[in-house]
Design a protein around this motif. Structure first.
Motif, PDB file in Angstrom:
ATOM      1  N   ALA A 118      40.490  28.898  31.959  1.00  0.00           N
ATOM      2  CA  ALA A 118      40.631  30.142  32.723  1.00  0.00           C
ATOM      3  C   ALA A 118      40.833  31.335  31.787  1.00  0.00           C
ATOM      4  CB  ALA A 118      41.804  30.030  33.692  1.00  0.00           C
ATOM      5  N   LEU A 119      41.606  31.149  30.734  1.00  0.00           N
ATOM      6  CA  LEU A 119      41.836  32.224  29.764  1.00  0.00           C
ATOM      7  C   LEU A 119      40.569  32.549  28.983  1.00  0.00           C
ATOM      8  CD1 LEU A 119      45.355  31.137  28.473  1.00  0.00           C
ATOM      9  CD2 LEU A 119      44.842  33.251  29.698  1.00  0.00           C
ATOM     10  N   GLU A 120      39.798  31.534  28.623  1.00  0.00           N
ATOM     11  CA  GLU A 120      38.536  31.746  27.913  1.00  0.00           C
ATOM     12  C   GLU A 120      37.546  32.500  28.786  1.00  0.00           C
ATOM     13  OE1 GLU A 120      37.551  31.255  24.924  1.00  0.00           O
ATOM     14  OE2 GLU A 120      38.763  29.692  23.981  1.00  0.00           O
ATOM     15  N   LEU A 121      37.421  32.049  30.027  1.00  0.00           N
ATOM     16  CA  LEU A 121      36.449  32.646  30.936  1.00  0.00           C
ATOM     17  C   LEU A 121      36.750  34.120  31.196  1.00  0.00           C
ATOM     18  CD1 LEU A 121      34.001  32.227  32.793  1.00  0.00           C
ATOM     19  CD2 LEU A 121      35.570  31.520  34.586  1.00  0.00           C
ATOM     20  N   THR A 122      38.024  34.463  31.259  1.00  0.00           N
ATOM     21  CA  THR A 122      38.422  35.848  31.558  1.00  0.00           C
ATOM     22  C   THR A 122      38.665  36.682  30.300  1.00  0.00           C
ATOM     23  OG1 THR A 122      40.706  35.069  31.793  1.00  0.00           O
ATOM     24  CG2 THR A 122      39.405  35.291  33.812  1.00  0.00           C
ATOM     25  N   ASN A 123      38.288  36.133  29.143  1.00  0.00           N
ATOM     26  CA  ASN A 123      38.424  36.841  27.860  1.00  0.00           C
ATOM     27  C   ASN A 123      39.864  37.267  27.569  1.00  0.00           C
ATOM     28  OD1 ASN A 123      35.566  36.858  27.147  1.00  0.00           O
ATOM     29  ND2 ASN A 123      35.316  38.327  28.813  1.00  0.00           N
ATOM     30  N   LEU A 124      40.805  36.396  27.899  1.00  0.00           N
ATOM     31  CA  LEU A 124      42.220  36.677  27.655  1.00  0.00           C
ATOM     32  C   LEU A 124      42.852  35.674  26.683  1.00  0.00           C
ATOM     33  CD1 LEU A 124      43.416  37.513  31.300  1.00  0.00           C
ATOM     34  CD2 LEU A 124      43.071  39.135  29.424  1.00  0.00           C
ATOM     35  N   GLY A 134      52.550  43.949  29.907  1.00  0.00           N
ATOM     36  CA  GLY A 134      52.039  44.880  28.909  1.00  0.00           C
ATOM     37  C   GLY A 134      50.531  44.982  28.879  1.00  0.00           C
ATOM     38  N   TYR A 135      49.854  44.245  29.749  1.00  0.00           N
ATOM     39  CA  TYR A 135      48.394  44.306  29.826  1.00  0.00           C
ATOM     40  C   TYR A 135      47.939  45.647  30.409  1.00  0.00           C
ATOM     41  CZ  TYR A 135      47.540  39.272  28.960  1.00  0.00           C
ATOM     42  OH  TYR A 135      47.422  38.024  28.404  1.00  0.00           O
ATOM     43  N   SER A 136      46.720  46.044  30.070  1.00  0.00           N
ATOM     44  CA  SER A 136      46.092  47.200  30.716  1.00  0.00           C
ATOM     45  C   SER A 136      45.715  46.823  32.140  1.00  0.00           C
ATOM     46  CB  SER A 136      44.837  47.607  29.942  1.00  0.00           C
ATOM     47  OG  SER A 136      43.838  46.595  30.065  1.00  0.00           O
ATOM     48  N   GLY A 137      45.316  47.829  32.925  1.00  0.00           N
ATOM     49  CA  GLY A 137      44.928  47.571  34.315  1.00  0.00           C
ATOM     50  C   GLY A 137      43.798  46.570  34.430  1.00  0.00           C
ATOM     51  N   GLY A 138      42.797  46.709  33.565  1.00  0.00           N
ATOM     52  CA  GLY A 138      41.666  45.787  33.604  1.00  0.00           C
ATOM     53  C   GLY A 138      42.042  44.379  33.190  1.00  0.00           C
ATOM     54  N   ALA A 163      38.663  49.425  41.200  1.00  0.00           N
ATOM     55  CA  ALA A 163      39.243  50.751  41.441  1.00  0.00           C
ATOM     56  C   ALA A 163      40.247  51.083  40.344  1.00  0.00           C
ATOM     57  CB  ALA A 163      39.921  50.779  42.800  1.00  0.00           C
ATOM     58  N   GLY A 164      40.060  52.228  39.704  1.00  0.00           N
ATOM     59  CA  GLY A 164      40.997  52.672  38.674  1.00  0.00           C
ATOM     60  C   GLY A 164      40.721  52.142  37.287  1.00  0.00           C
ATOM     61  N   LEU A 165      39.700  51.301  37.109  1.00  0.00           N
ATOM     62  CA  LEU A 165      39.395  50.768  35.780  1.00  0.00           C
ATOM     63  C   LEU A 165      38.492  51.734  35.014  1.00  0.00           C
ATOM     64  CD1 LEU A 165      38.660  46.978  36.444  1.00  0.00           C
ATOM     65  CD2 LEU A 165      40.854  48.113  36.036  1.00  0.00           C
ATOM     66  N   ASP A 166      38.694  51.810  33.701  1.00  0.00           N
ATOM     67  CA  ASP A 166      37.786  52.627  32.895  1.00  0.00           C
ATOM     68  C   ASP A 166      36.452  51.889  32.776  1.00  0.00           C
ATOM     69  OD1 ASP A 166      37.663  50.918  30.498  1.00  0.00           O
ATOM     70  OD2 ASP A 166      39.714  51.552  30.109  1.00  0.00           O
ATOM     71  N   PRO A 167      35.384  52.587  32.363  1.00  0.00           N
ATOM     72  CA  PRO A 167      34.041  51.961  32.358  1.00  0.00           C
ATOM     73  C   PRO A 167      33.964  50.658  31.572  1.00  0.00           C
ATOM     74  CG  PRO A 167      33.849  54.335  32.089  1.00  0.00           C
ATOM     75  CD  PRO A 167      35.311  54.021  32.033  1.00  0.00           C
ATOM     76  N   ALA A 168      34.626  50.595  30.419  1.00  0.00           N
ATOM     77  CA  ALA A 168      34.555  49.377  29.600  1.00  0.00           C
ATOM     78  C   ALA A 168      35.245  48.206  30.287  1.00  0.00           C
ATOM     79  CB  ALA A 168      35.190  49.631  28.231  1.00  0.00           C
ATOM     80  N   GLU A 169      36.436  48.447  30.848  1.00  0.00           N
ATOM     81  CA  GLU A 169      37.156  47.383  31.547  1.00  0.00           C
ATOM     82  C   GLU A 169      36.418  46.966  32.811  1.00  0.00           C
ATOM     83  OE1 GLU A 169      39.233  45.277  31.068  1.00  0.00           O
ATOM     84  OE2 GLU A 169      40.679  45.910  29.578  1.00  0.00           O
ATOM     85  N   ARG A 170      35.827  47.941  33.481  1.00  0.00           N
ATOM     86  CA  ARG A 170      35.057  47.621  34.686  1.00  0.00           C
ATOM     87  C   ARG A 170      33.921  46.670  34.342  1.00  0.00           C
ATOM     88  NH1 ARG A 170      30.313  49.892  36.107  1.00  0.00           N
ATOM     89  NH2 ARG A 170      29.585  49.534  38.242  1.00  0.00           N
ATOM     90  N   GLN A 171      33.219  46.924  33.239  1.00  0.00           N
ATOM     91  CA  GLN A 171      32.098  46.072  32.849  1.00  0.00           C
ATOM     92  C   GLN A 171      32.572  44.675  32.481  1.00  0.00           C
ATOM     93  OE1 GLN A 171      28.915  47.426  33.269  1.00  0.00           O
ATOM     94  NE2 GLN A 171      28.539  45.225  33.269  1.00  0.00           N
ATOM     95  N   ARG A 172      33.706  44.589  31.774  1.00  0.00           N
ATOM     96  CA  ARG A 172      34.263  43.275  31.423  1.00  0.00           C
ATOM     97  C   ARG A 172      34.598  42.491  32.686  1.00  0.00           C
ATOM     98  NH1 ARG A 172      37.599  46.399  27.878  1.00  0.00           N
ATOM     99  NH2 ARG A 172      36.729  46.490  25.773  1.00  0.00           N
ATOM    100  N   PHE A 173      35.189  43.185  33.658  1.00  0.00           N
ATOM    101  CA  PHE A 173      35.584  42.504  34.891  1.00  0.00           C
ATOM    102  C   PHE A 173      34.357  42.020  35.660  1.00  0.00           C
ATOM    103  CE2 PHE A 173      36.875  42.171  39.303  1.00  0.00           C
ATOM    104  CZ  PHE A 173      38.060  41.465  39.188  1.00  0.00           C
ATOM    105  N   LEU A 174      33.326  42.845  35.749  1.00  0.00           N
ATOM    106  CA  LEU A 174      32.107  42.450  36.449  1.00  0.00           C
ATOM    107  C   LEU A 174      31.451  41.257  35.769  1.00  0.00           C
ATOM    108  CD1 LEU A 174      30.467  45.898  37.363  1.00  0.00           C
ATOM    109  CD2 LEU A 174      31.915  44.441  38.783  1.00  0.00           C
ATOM    110  N   ASN A 175      31.511  41.219  34.436  1.00  0.00           N
ATOM    111  CA  ASN A 175      30.945  40.083  33.696  1.00  0.00           C
ATOM    112  C   ASN A 175      31.674  38.789  34.038  1.00  0.00           C
ATOM    113  OD1 ASN A 175      29.033  41.676  32.427  1.00  0.00           O
ATOM    114  ND2 ASN A 175      30.263  41.999  30.591  1.00  0.00           N
ATOM    115  N   VAL A 176      33.002  38.866  34.205  1.00  0.00           N
ATOM    116  CA  VAL A 176      33.784  37.689  34.592  1.00  0.00           C
ATOM    117  C   VAL A 176      33.351  37.209  35.974  1.00  0.00           C
ATOM    118  CG1 VAL A 176      36.095  36.863  35.219  1.00  0.00           C
ATOM    119  CG2 VAL A 176      35.772  38.220  33.144  1.00  0.00           C
TER     120      VAL A 176
END
Length: 304
Positions: A118-124, A134-138, A163-176
């Motif tokens: 799960a951590l690998e898949l979500t890049n965490l 302490g994590y960012s919103g994304g 909602a509220g994610l910056d463009p880079a975090e939004r793209q990472r989330f969509l990739n997940v």
């Protein structure tokens, strides 16, 4: 496996009818539920997740009757609400292990494998020992996905996740979400048209508690092919254009004039030129319940 919703309705105690006879079938893959804030999307998500009851209607996931067998549903459900709490003093690795135990994954070796995956898949994975607070919103949103993946869900619901994610975090989330959306039903609720365009193979547009359109993004766009027209106008002309034409949207040009897009079966006037339709056009046409403007009406009015 398919999710079948039949005639779902819900009225809150304040008289707001949040769901109005919602019927739809959703298959494996990424499904986008698109609509403005207050459209009823979150109510529908919570109802499917059995976090609140519908006043009437039925819902089935395969052989599971959602409203009569909620415990069976929750065994294969992953739900990420708009906001969720985290334990402030725990890192991602320990917190996922703790949640895995709560979900009944008692075998430590099995849990280690599931948590690591799960951590690998979500890049965490590289920040697994950092406190989640302490994590960012994304990163928190991706941690939410890691959390819901622990029980290998067949139905995944994510409510306004970008909602509220910056463009880079939004793209990472969509990739997940792309990664997990192949073999499962993933319902992705959003008011952001680009999210659905980039991610989803099936979609519905919702407003006022009703499903206004259910189609693939590609077919939704092709259905208005040849019916989108654009024109540059002065700002003072907008009200007249909205009265005269089926205006979909308007936006400012560099010179502070406006560019309007109109829904019409034929060229509305010589001031308009044909435009390639996009998903945002289809969204606004459905949302505004527009009828295509007929250029002949203008001619008849002028002759009369």
């Amino acid at each position: 496996m398919e999710l079948h919703l039949s005639h779902l309705s819900k009225t809150y105690s304040n008289g707001v009818q949040a769901l109005k006879d919602v019927s739809i079938t959703i298959s494996n893959g990424m499904f986008g539920l698109l609509g403005p804030n207050g459209a009823g999307k979150s109510t529908l998500m919570r109802t499917i997740a059995t976090l609140q009851e519908a006043d009437m209607g039925e819902a089935r996931l395969g052989d599971i009757d959602l409203f009569n067998e909620p415990i069976e549903l929750r065994k294969i459900l992953g739900y990420l609400p708009q906001s969720f709490g985290v334990y402030p003093k725990m890192n991602a690795y320990d917190l996922l292990h703790y949640m895995g135990e709560l979900k009944g994954i008692s075998n430590k070796k099995e849990r280690d494998h599931i948590v690591a995956s799960a951590l690998e898949l979500t890049n965490l994975y590289d920040v697994r020992f950092k406190e989640v607070a302490g994590y960012s919103g994304g990163m928190k949103q991706r941690f939410g996905i890691a959390q819901l993946l622990l029980n290998k869900p067949k139905l995944i619901i994510v409510d306004e996740p970008t909602a509220g994610l910056d463009p880079a975090e939004r793209q990472r989330f969509l990739n997940v979400l792309r990664e997990i959306g192949t073999d499962n039903i993933v319902i992705f609720s959003t008011h952001i048209v680009d999210d659905v365009k980039e991610l989803c193979t099936d979609m519905a547009i919702m407003n006022g508690g009703e499903i206004l359109l259910h189609n693939t993004p590609k077919k939704a766009v092709s259905s208005i092919e040849g019916c989108i027209w654009g024109s540059r106008i002065d700002r003072e002309e907008l009200e007249r254009y909205e009265e005269q034409f089926s205006v979909i949207s308007s936006g400012f040009n560099d010179d502070n004039s406006l560019f309007v897009r109109v829904f019409a079966t034929e060229q509305p006037s010589e001031a308009f030129e044909a435009k390639q339709p996009n998903l945002e056009d289809a969204y606004f046409v459905a949302l505004k319940q527009l009828e295509p403007h007929n250029a002949l009406e203008n001619i008849n009015e002028e002759v009369g």
